[in-house]
Design a protein around this motif. Sequence first.
Motif, PDB file in Angstrom:
ATOM      1  N   LEU A   1       7.813  25.656 -20.606  1.00 58.81           N
ATOM      2  CA  LEU A   1       6.775  25.980 -19.632  1.00 58.81           C
ATOM      3  C   LEU A   1       6.283  27.378 -19.997  1.00 58.81           C
ATOM      4  O   LEU A   1       7.084  28.312 -20.073  1.00 58.81           O
ATOM      5  CB  LEU A   1       7.334  25.957 -18.207  1.00 58.81           C
ATOM      6  N   HIS A   2       4.995  27.527 -20.192  1.00 58.44           N
ATOM      7  CA  HIS A   2       4.483  28.726 -20.836  1.00 58.44           C
ATOM      8  C   HIS A   2       3.647  29.560 -19.876  1.00 58.44           C
ATOM      9  O   HIS A   2       2.946  29.019 -19.011  1.00 58.44           O
ATOM     10  CB  HIS A   2       3.660  28.343 -22.064  1.00 58.44           C
ATOM     11  N   PRO A   3       3.676  30.888 -20.035  1.00 63.07           N
ATOM     12  CA  PRO A   3       2.876  31.747 -19.155  1.00 63.07           C
ATOM     13  C   PRO A   3       1.385  31.598 -19.437  1.00 63.07           C
ATOM     14  O   PRO A   3       0.972  31.326 -20.563  1.00 63.07           O
ATOM     15  CB  PRO A   3       3.364  33.158 -19.511  1.00 63.07           C
ATOM     16  N   ASP A   4       0.591  31.768 -18.375  1.00 62.99           N
ATOM     17  CA  ASP A   4      -0.866  31.763 -18.526  1.00 62.99           C
ATOM     18  C   ASP A   4      -1.343  33.155 -18.906  1.00 62.99           C
ATOM     19  O   ASP A   4      -0.793  34.168 -18.452  1.00 62.99           O
ATOM     20  CB  ASP A   4      -1.546  31.360 -17.213  1.00 62.99           C
ATOM     21  N   ALA A   5      -2.379  33.206 -19.726  1.00 63.70           N
ATOM     22  CA  ALA A   5      -3.028  34.479 -20.008  1.00 63.70           C
ATOM     23  C   ALA A   5      -3.813  34.925 -18.780  1.00 63.70           C
ATOM     24  O   ALA A   5      -4.353  34.097 -18.030  1.00 63.70           O
ATOM     25  CB  ALA A   5      -3.966  34.344 -21.204  1.00 63.70           C
ATOM     26  N   VAL A   6      -3.863  36.226 -18.550  1.00 60.00           N
ATOM     27  CA  VAL A   6      -4.636  36.756 -17.428  1.00 60.00           C
ATOM     28  C   VAL A   6      -6.100  36.826 -17.847  1.00 60.00           C
ATOM     29  O   VAL A   6      -6.511  37.696 -18.613  1.00 60.00           O
ATOM     30  CB  VAL A   6      -4.122  38.148 -17.000  1.00 60.00           C
ATOM     31  N   THR A   7      -6.876  35.880 -17.346  1.00 61.83           N
ATOM     32  CA  THR A   7      -8.304  35.802 -17.649  1.00 61.83           C
ATOM     33  C   THR A   7      -9.097  36.604 -16.620  1.00 61.83           C
ATOM     34  O   THR A   7      -8.565  36.974 -15.564  1.00 61.83           O
ATOM     35  CB  THR A   7      -8.761  34.344 -17.615  1.00 61.83           C
TER      36      THR A   7
ATOM     37  N   ARG B   1     -11.165  35.428 -14.615  1.00 58.73           N
ATOM     38  CA  ARG B   1     -11.157  34.638 -13.376  1.00 58.73           C
ATOM     39  C   ARG B   1      -9.886  34.893 -12.575  1.00 58.73           C
ATOM     40  O   ARG B   1      -9.930  35.073 -11.359  1.00 58.73           O
ATOM     41  CB  ARG B   1     -11.273  33.139 -13.709  1.00 58.73           C
ATOM     42  N   ILE B   2      -8.733  34.904 -13.267  1.00 59.16           N
ATOM     43  CA  ILE B   2      -7.472  35.169 -12.583  1.00 59.16           C
ATOM     44  C   ILE B   2      -7.464  36.586 -12.008  1.00 59.16           C
ATOM     45  O   ILE B   2      -7.066  36.812 -10.866  1.00 59.16           O
ATOM     46  CB  ILE B   2      -6.281  34.962 -13.536  1.00 59.16           C
ATOM     47  N   ARG B   3      -7.931  37.539 -12.807  1.00 58.11           N
ATOM     48  CA  ARG B   3      -7.965  38.920 -12.333  1.00 58.11           C
ATOM     49  C   ARG B   3      -8.810  39.032 -11.067  1.00 58.11           C
ATOM     50  O   ARG B   3      -8.393  39.663 -10.083  1.00 58.11           O
ATOM     51  CB  ARG B   3      -8.531  39.834 -13.424  1.00 58.11           C
ATOM     52  N   SER B   4      -9.978  38.436 -11.052  1.00 59.09           N
ATOM     53  CA  SER B   4     -10.858  38.507  -9.882  1.00 59.09           C
ATOM     54  C   SER B   4     -10.220  37.841  -8.666  1.00 59.09           C
ATOM     55  O   SER B   4     -10.313  38.358  -7.547  1.00 59.09           O
ATOM     56  CB  SER B   4     -12.200  37.844 -10.197  1.00 59.09           C
ATOM     57  N   ALA B   5      -9.575  36.692  -8.900  1.00 59.47           N
ATOM     58  CA  ALA B   5      -8.949  35.977  -7.786  1.00 59.47           C
ATOM     59  C   ALA B   5      -7.797  36.800  -7.194  1.00 59.47           C
ATOM     60  O   ALA B   5      -7.628  36.847  -5.964  1.00 59.47           O
ATOM     61  CB  ALA B   5      -8.438  34.619  -8.257  1.00 59.47           C
ATOM     62  N   VAL B   6      -7.008  37.448  -8.049  1.00 60.80           N
ATOM     63  CA  VAL B   6      -5.889  38.254  -7.558  1.00 60.80           C
ATOM     64  C   VAL B   6      -6.399  39.447  -6.768  1.00 60.80           C
ATOM     65  O   VAL B   6      -5.887  39.756  -5.683  1.00 60.80           O
ATOM     66  CB  VAL B   6      -4.998  38.714  -8.729  1.00 60.80           C
ATOM     67  N   ILE B   7      -7.403  40.123  -7.287  1.00 58.51           N
ATOM     68  CA  ILE B   7      -7.945  41.286  -6.574  1.00 58.51           C
ATOM     69  C   ILE B   7      -8.515  40.869  -5.232  1.00 58.51           C
ATOM     70  O   ILE B   7      -8.307  41.544  -4.205  1.00 58.51           O
ATOM     71  CB  ILE B   7      -9.004  42.000  -7.446  1.00 58.51           C
TER      72      ILE B   7
ATOM     73  N   ALA C   1      -9.041  52.912  -0.378  1.00 61.14           N
ATOM     74  CA  ALA C   1      -7.898  52.065  -0.696  1.00 61.14           C
ATOM     75  C   ALA C   1      -8.352  50.740  -1.296  1.00 61.14           C
ATOM     76  O   ALA C   1      -7.753  50.242  -2.259  1.00 61.14           O
ATOM     77  CB  ALA C   1      -7.063  51.824   0.560  1.00 61.14           C
ATOM     78  N   ARG C   2      -9.428  50.180  -0.761  1.00 61.71           N
ATOM     79  CA  ARG C   2      -9.944  48.926  -1.294  1.00 61.71           C
ATOM     80  C   ARG C   2     -10.457  49.119  -2.723  1.00 61.71           C
ATOM     81  O   ARG C   2     -10.279  48.257  -3.585  1.00 61.71           O
ATOM     82  CB  ARG C   2     -11.054  48.372  -0.398  1.00 61.71           C
ATOM     83  N   GLU C   3     -11.091  50.255  -2.972  1.00 64.85           N
ATOM     84  CA  GLU C   3     -11.579  50.543  -4.321  1.00 64.85           C
ATOM     85  C   GLU C   3     -10.424  50.692  -5.302  1.00 64.85           C
ATOM     86  O   GLU C   3     -10.506  50.226  -6.446  1.00 64.85           O
ATOM     87  CB  GLU C   3     -12.411  51.824  -4.293  1.00 64.85           C
ATOM     88  N   GLU C   4      -9.325  51.311  -4.837  1.00 67.19           N
ATOM     89  CA  GLU C   4      -8.155  51.465  -5.699  1.00 67.19           C
ATOM     90  C   GLU C   4      -7.567  50.099  -6.061  1.00 67.19           C
ATOM     91  O   GLU C   4      -7.148  49.877  -7.198  1.00 67.19           O
ATOM     92  CB  GLU C   4      -7.112  52.328  -5.004  1.00 67.19           C
ATOM     93  N   ILE C   5      -7.539  49.184  -5.088  1.00 69.57           N
ATOM     94  CA  ILE C   5      -7.066  47.827  -5.369  1.00 69.57           C
ATOM     95  C   ILE C   5      -7.951  47.172  -6.432  1.00 69.57           C
ATOM     96  O   ILE C   5      -7.472  46.492  -7.339  1.00 69.57           O
ATOM     97  CB  ILE C   5      -7.044  46.985  -4.084  1.00 69.57           C
ATOM     98  N   GLY C   6      -9.240  47.418  -6.342  1.00 69.35           N
ATOM     99  CA  GLY C   6     -10.170  46.841  -7.313  1.00 69.35           C
ATOM    100  C   GLY C   6      -9.945  47.333  -8.725  1.00 69.35           C
ATOM    101  O   GLY C   6     -10.369  46.684  -9.690  1.00 69.35           O
ATOM    102  N   ASN C   7      -9.272  48.479  -8.867  1.00 64.73           N
ATOM    103  CA  ASN C   7      -8.989  49.038 -10.189  1.00 64.73           C
ATOM    104  C   ASN C   7      -7.565  48.734 -10.663  1.00 64.73           C
ATOM    105  O   ASN C   7      -7.070  49.390 -11.582  1.00 64.73           O
ATOM    106  CB  ASN C   7      -9.199  50.557 -10.161  1.00 64.73           C
ATOM    107  N   THR C   8      -6.928  47.757 -10.050  1.00 57.30           N
ATOM    108  CA  THR C   8      -5.559  47.399 -10.412  1.00 57.30           C
ATOM    109  C   THR C   8      -5.444  47.063 -11.896  1.00 57.30           C
ATOM    110  O   THR C   8      -6.270  46.333 -12.453  1.00 57.30           O
ATOM    111  CB  THR C   8      -5.097  46.186  -9.578  1.00 57.30           C
ATOM    112  N   GLU C   9      -4.394  47.608 -12.531  1.00 58.79           N
ATOM    113  CA  GLU C   9      -4.103  47.288 -13.922  1.00 58.79           C
ATOM    114  C   GLU C   9      -3.281  45.998 -13.990  1.00 58.79           C
ATOM    115  O   GLU C   9      -2.412  45.768 -13.143  1.00 58.79           O
ATOM    116  CB  GLU C   9      -3.328  48.424 -14.585  1.00 58.79           C
ATOM    117  N   PHE C  10      -3.528  45.179 -15.002  1.00 57.22           N
ATOM    118  CA  PHE C  10      -2.858  43.891 -15.126  1.00 57.22           C
ATOM    119  C   PHE C  10      -2.071  43.795 -16.430  1.00 57.22           C
ATOM    120  O   PHE C  10      -2.521  44.269 -17.471  1.00 57.22           O
ATOM    121  CB  PHE C  10      -3.870  42.736 -15.074  1.00 57.22           C
TER     122      PHE C  10
END
Length: 411
Positions: free
Chosen positions: A267-273, A275-281, A315-324
């Motif tokens: 079972l393999h990890p997914d790459a962070v695309t 789309r995934i980054r936007s959904a997580v943020i 704080a919301r802006e800082e979340i938007g700059n989250t490193e992945f």
Amino acid sequence: MSLMAAGTMALAWTGTLSSVAQAQDRPLTPDLTEVYRAGGLTAPDWAQFTSPSRMGFDARGNLYVLDREASHVVVIDSNGDLVMTVGREGEGPGEFQGPSDLVVWRDGRFVVVDQMHAAYQLFGPSGALERYVRMSATASEAGLAAARNKLRADPVGGSLIAEGPGLGAMLFSVFAEEFGGDQVDVIGEIGKLERLDLSGEVAVAEAIARARVIPPADLEQDRPYFAPEVTWDVLPDGTIGYFDSTAYEINLVDPDGSAKGVLERPLHPDAVTPRIRSAVIEHLIERFDEESAELIAEMPAELADALPAGVIEEAREEIGNTEFYPEVPVLRGLRATWDGSFWVQRRGDEPWDDEGPIDVLGPDGRYRGTLAAGAPGMPMAFGPDGLVAFVERDELDVPTIVVRRLPEEVR
């Protein structure tokens, strides 16, 4: 067979599954029998739990529950009746100032980690205090390891297995004078597994193994989102299993730290695309908005009015700059059962969901099947004869401990 042969079994098992393009789950639908409940609004005084967050079984099926806010340990027998209550808030031996963790050995001895005392308090099966062991410079897990649930019983020698807590403990050492004076000097490291000898007046640590750790870029930043956590547990024969990467790989080491194999599934990890980054943020911002709204609603009006303008938006802006981290980890949790199996929790349907399905890997290291997410979920403790403990909360957030019995195929 036991996991003493897991090094060779893992290779055969991996080879079998690698012929499948992507591992197919074998659904497990066990019928868990409820044994008893303790807690709730109408419970007797001894079962009026406030924060039952650490617990463990002994070989007789007694369940030991640390209620941190109440500063005591409640012992419940296999019928759900009170055996004894141990400890209270206080400054003397056998009393607790900041109980943060509980570890139970199979013979009924148990230890309470008391951070404000900077000590381990060891009790016998009768509940009598046997030893008061101070934390020390050589016990590098001292401080925040217990708060991070990073302690386990060492089944081989009656010691503890611990993982050092890293930066938090180093900060703890800076303020050691407030937490017990010069007896505390903490230099723990995340990912460093140690055996703690509690036979003397001061705990002594011996290194066993070291897992891989993904640090933050600098001390002012958080670790990248999705950076794999070091997660581990100890089997009944003393074998330590841990994972430290995004892959489905559980490393096994002997009690002396020597490598003995790897358990894997394809079972393999997914790459962070993007789309995934936007959904997580988006998910993180929604959660932040909900939590901050609840916090502000509970504040006195004068405190809410005094909040600096724009603090929420910043704080919301800082979340938007989250490193992945570049990959989404497959594995999220690992627990060893009483009988020597592993329960391995995977990610859920959403990449941030830590409570996905649970694979059961038997004592021979082979995959037995998969429990659906939430059915029943990861227990707080595994005990003899298939006993497992969970905590349920009602609509008023009042906790109840529920003990159930697992069928043999998932023990």
